[in-house]
Design a protein around this motif. Structure first.
Motif, short mmCIF file in Angstrom:
data_model
loop_
_atom_site.label_atom_id
_atom_site.label_comp_id
_atom_site.label_asym_id
_atom_site.label_seq_id
_atom_site.Cartn_x
_atom_site.Cartn_y
_atom_site.Cartn_z
N MET A 155 0.83 -1.20 0.00
CA MET A 155 0.00 0.00 0.00
C MET A 155 0.87 1.26 0.00
SD MET A 155 -3.14 1.26 0.22
CE MET A 155 -4.18 -0.01 0.95
N ILE A 156 1.87 1.26 0.88
CA ILE A 156 2.76 2.43 0.98
C ILE A 156 3.56 2.61 -0.31
CG2 ILE A 156 4.79 3.37 2.16
CD1 ILE A 156 3.62 2.18 4.74
N GLN A 157 4.06 1.50 -0.84
CA GLN A 157 4.81 1.59 -2.10
C GLN A 157 3.92 2.13 -3.22
OE1 GLN A 157 6.20 -2.42 -2.44
NE2 GLN A 157 8.11 -2.03 -1.34
N GLY A 158 2.65 1.70 -3.23
CA GLY A 158 1.73 2.20 -4.24
C GLY A 158 1.49 3.69 -4.11
N ILE A 159 1.33 4.16 -2.86
CA ILE A 159 1.13 5.60 -2.64
C ILE A 159 2.35 6.39 -3.08
CG2 ILE A 159 0.87 7.37 -0.84
CD1 ILE A 159 -0.83 5.34 0.71
N LEU A 160 3.54 5.90 -2.70
CA LEU A 160 4.77 6.60 -3.06
C LEU A 160 4.96 6.66 -4.57
CD1 LEU A 160 7.19 5.13 -0.36
CD2 LEU A 160 6.38 7.49 -0.50
N LYS A 161 4.50 5.64 -5.26
CA LYS A 161 4.78 5.53 -6.68
C LYS A 161 3.74 6.22 -7.55
CE LYS A 161 6.31 2.18 -10.06
NZ LYS A 161 6.71 0.79 -10.27
N TYR A 162 2.46 6.06 -7.19
CA TYR A 162 1.41 6.48 -8.10
C TYR A 162 0.60 7.69 -7.64
CZ TYR A 162 2.28 1.93 -10.21
OH TYR A 162 2.87 0.86 -10.82
N CYS A 163 0.65 8.02 -6.36
CA CYS A 163 -0.17 9.12 -5.86
C CYS A 163 0.38 10.47 -6.35
CB CYS A 163 -0.19 9.10 -4.34
SG CYS A 163 -1.30 10.32 -3.62
N PRO A 164 -0.48 11.37 -6.85
CA PRO A 164 0.00 12.70 -7.28
C PRO A 164 0.71 13.42 -6.13
CG PRO A 164 -2.25 12.35 -8.00
CD PRO A 164 -1.92 11.20 -7.09
N GLN A 165 1.73 14.21 -6.48
CA GLN A 165 2.59 14.82 -5.48
C GLN A 165 1.81 15.72 -4.51
OE1 GLN A 165 5.87 14.09 -5.24
NE2 GLN A 165 5.83 15.19 -3.31
N GLN A 166 0.78 16.43 -5.01
CA GLN A 166 0.07 17.36 -4.14
C GLN A 166 -0.73 16.66 -3.06
OE1 GLN A 166 -0.38 16.95 -7.37
NE2 GLN A 166 -2.48 17.37 -8.07
N TYR A 167 -1.01 15.34 -3.25
CA TYR A 167 -1.76 14.57 -2.25
C TYR A 167 -0.86 13.65 -1.43
CZ TYR A 167 -5.56 16.06 -5.31
OH TYR A 167 -6.42 16.80 -6.06
N LYS A 168 0.29 13.30 -2.02
CA LYS A 168 1.14 12.28 -1.42
C LYS A 168 1.59 12.67 -0.01
CE LYS A 168 4.10 10.55 -4.19
NZ LYS A 168 5.29 10.39 -5.05
N ASP A 169 2.18 13.86 0.12
CA ASP A 169 2.71 14.28 1.43
C ASP A 169 1.59 14.43 2.46
OD1 ASP A 169 5.11 14.31 0.17
OD2 ASP A 169 5.26 16.49 -0.01
N LYS A 170 0.43 14.90 2.00
CA LYS A 170 -0.69 15.06 2.93
C LYS A 170 -1.14 13.70 3.49
CE LYS A 170 -5.40 16.98 3.14
NZ LYS A 170 -6.02 15.77 3.66
N ILE A 171 -1.22 12.70 2.61
CA ILE A 171 -1.65 11.37 3.05
C ILE A 171 -0.63 10.77 4.02
CG2 ILE A 171 -2.02 9.00 2.26
CD1 ILE A 171 -3.19 10.18 -0.31
N LEU A 172 0.64 10.90 3.70
CA LEU A 172 1.69 10.26 4.51
C LEU A 172 1.87 10.95 5.86
CD1 LEU A 172 4.39 9.56 1.78
CD2 LEU A 172 2.77 7.96 2.77
N ASN A 173 1.51 12.21 5.98
CA ASN A 173 1.73 12.95 7.23
C ASN A 173 0.42 13.27 7.97
OD1 ASN A 173 4.65 13.29 7.06
ND2 ASN A 173 4.21 14.59 5.29
#
Length: 482
Positions: A1-19
């Motif tokens: 799941m985390i690898q998928g987020i890091l790889k495919y999630c758009p940058q503007q949403y990625k950091d928000k989701i991870l933090n």
């Protein structure tokens, strides 16, 4: 799941989701650490914030030291940590500085993370080199397409790496014509923007597939560009005259300035030309470094099917050739053969020009580097059908206007001197007389009879004309041709 987020999630949403914090103030990293999970990719991500505090004012690193063995629970990590700890003790003996337990664990944690990531990258690189050295790329792609995760991971690592020509794997496989591999690359690695990557000559994979005549690959690349490249601009059309998809289709190489359509036309590939013009019918088509656009090249080479494809599909087109004088119609007539197919091509270009441009007479008035109009070239080629077509289509000769009758007279003389077809002389003569004063219509026939030294026709005309007409027209004409 985390690898998928890091790889495919758009940058503007990625950091928000991870933090993002939950009701307890925990980020995903807090929870992972509390459960003893170790995710190197997450720790390496630049956007991760390890200083976020939960409701208990703990950061993820604080939580790491609640239990001394929280990382060592994983055997592989423990082995790595033991090796690092041995090195650490050696460093301590040399420095004689005793860091705190927290500092030691921080160093161990960071080193372990780096070692794991480096080991994984090393394995992938070794696998890649093994595939390359054994020339087993076919098996590599076969395995990845079949769903093998390791093969896909190796491809993923290699996807953006450039060879000595500045080519990605998409360039290479498009050049080779492996349709399934190309489809796999543009589907699985769509986030890497491989479609628009350019090699050292500014060529995309589309240029290379077109150059080597791989029609199916070209079709796959165009379809992928439709799906993955923006079809409309983020800003208004004033700042972005065309979409990223159109920019992809229209991209020119360097230094030749050939688009993929130029390349397809130069190779005479009708199927690829059809794909490209249907993908972007509104393109006016730029000129390459020689000043030639695709339809000019097609006309110059006599590619009738390509001329038809461009004329019937494109909604906007520039016919100008090198120097802005000679047009694609000049190029076609210069190289034409006396067949119905060539005449039809002339008609298609004329019809298309009238559709594309408001100034209809511009095509007929333009001259090549030697000052020749298209009508002059058609007369020189002694092509009756094309001469007739041009006289019918040129607005200057319609409705009996005959605004260019003086040029017609010179053409008539030339046709007679060079013994061109009598049908051409007749067509030119009839068009000339249609645009002059009705009282003078016999003058041209008389002039032609004199020029041919046709005594029989001359005497017949002389005695049949009225005395007034003889006085006004024939006498002046005889003086000119005595």
């Amino acid at each position: 799941m985390i690898q998928g987020i890091l790889k495919y999630c758009p940058q503007q949403y990625k950091d928000k989701i991870l933090n993002e914090q939950d009701d307890n103030g925990d980020t995903p990293l807090h929870i992972l650490v509390s459960r003893g999970c170790f995710i190197p990719e997450l720790m390496k991500h630049n956007g991760i914030n390890t200083m976020v505090k939960n409701n208990q004012y703990w950061t993820p690193r604080d939580m790491l030291y609640l239990e001394d063995e929280i990382i060592a629970d994983q055997v592989q990590i423990k082995i790595v940590l033991d090796d690092v700890q041995t090195d650490w003790k050696m460093d301590l003996s040399e420095s004689l500085v005793l860091p705190s337990k927290r500092q030691r664990k921080d160093v161990m944690f960071n080193r372990a993370t780096t070692l794991l990531i480096n080991e994984r990258d090393a394995r992938m690189k070794a696998d890649l080199e093994r595939y390359k050295n054994t020339r087993a790329v076919a098996h590599w792609f076969t395995d990845a397409i079949a769903g093998d995760a390791n093969a896909r991971a190796a491809l993923d690592m290699e996807a953006e790496r450039l060879n000595e020509d500045g080519e990605t794997i998409l360039h290479v496989e498009s050049k080779r014509g492996y349709t399934e591999r190309v489809r796999f690359i543009v589907t699985e690695f769509s986030n890497k923007d491989l479609l628009v990557k350019q090699d050292k000559l500014k060529q995309t994979a589309l240029h290379l597939a077109t150059h080597h005549g791989h029609t199916q690959v070209v079709e796959v690349l165009i379809d992928a560009a439709r799906r993955h490249l923006p079809s409309s601009s983020a800003r208004d059309d004033t700042h972005n005259p065309f979409s990223a998809f159109k920019a992809f289709i229209r991209l020119a190489t360097s230094p030749m300035r050939n688009t993929a359509l130029h390349v397809a036309v130069l190779n005479g590939n009708v199927a690829i030309v059809k794909l490209l013009v249907e993908a972007d019918p509104s393109d006016r088509h730029i000129q390459n470094y020689e000043g030639k656009n695709p339809i000019y090249i097609a006309a110059e080479k006599g590619y009738m099917a390509i001329i038809k494809e461009i004329c019937t599909t494109c909604t906007a087109q520039c016919l100008e050739g090198p120097g802005g004088g000679a047009s694609a119609l000049h190029a076609l007539i210069k190289n034409m053969q006396a067949t119905e197919e060539w005449k039809d091509a002339v008609g298609m270009i004329i019809d298309a020009f009238k559709h594309w441009n408001s100034e209809e007479d511009a095509l007929f008035n333009s001259t090549d580097e030697f000052g020749n109009t298209v009508l002059q070239l058609a007369v020189e080629r002694n092509n009756v059908g094309v001469v007739k077509l041009l006289l019918e289509e040129d607005p200057a000769y319609q409705n009996c206007r005959g605004s260019k009758k003086h040029g017609l007279m010179r053409l008539i003389y030339k046709a007679i001197d060079n013994e061109y077809s009598t049908d051409i002389v007749k067509l030119l003569s009839e068009t000339y007389e249609a645009g002059i004063n009705p009282d003078h219509k016999g003058v041209l026939t008389l002039i032609l009879a004199i020029k041919r030294r046709d005594k029989g026709t001359l005497y017949l005309l002389y005695w049949n004309l009225s005395c007034e007409y003889i006085h006004l027209g024939v006498n002046d004409t005889l003086k000119l041709y005595q």
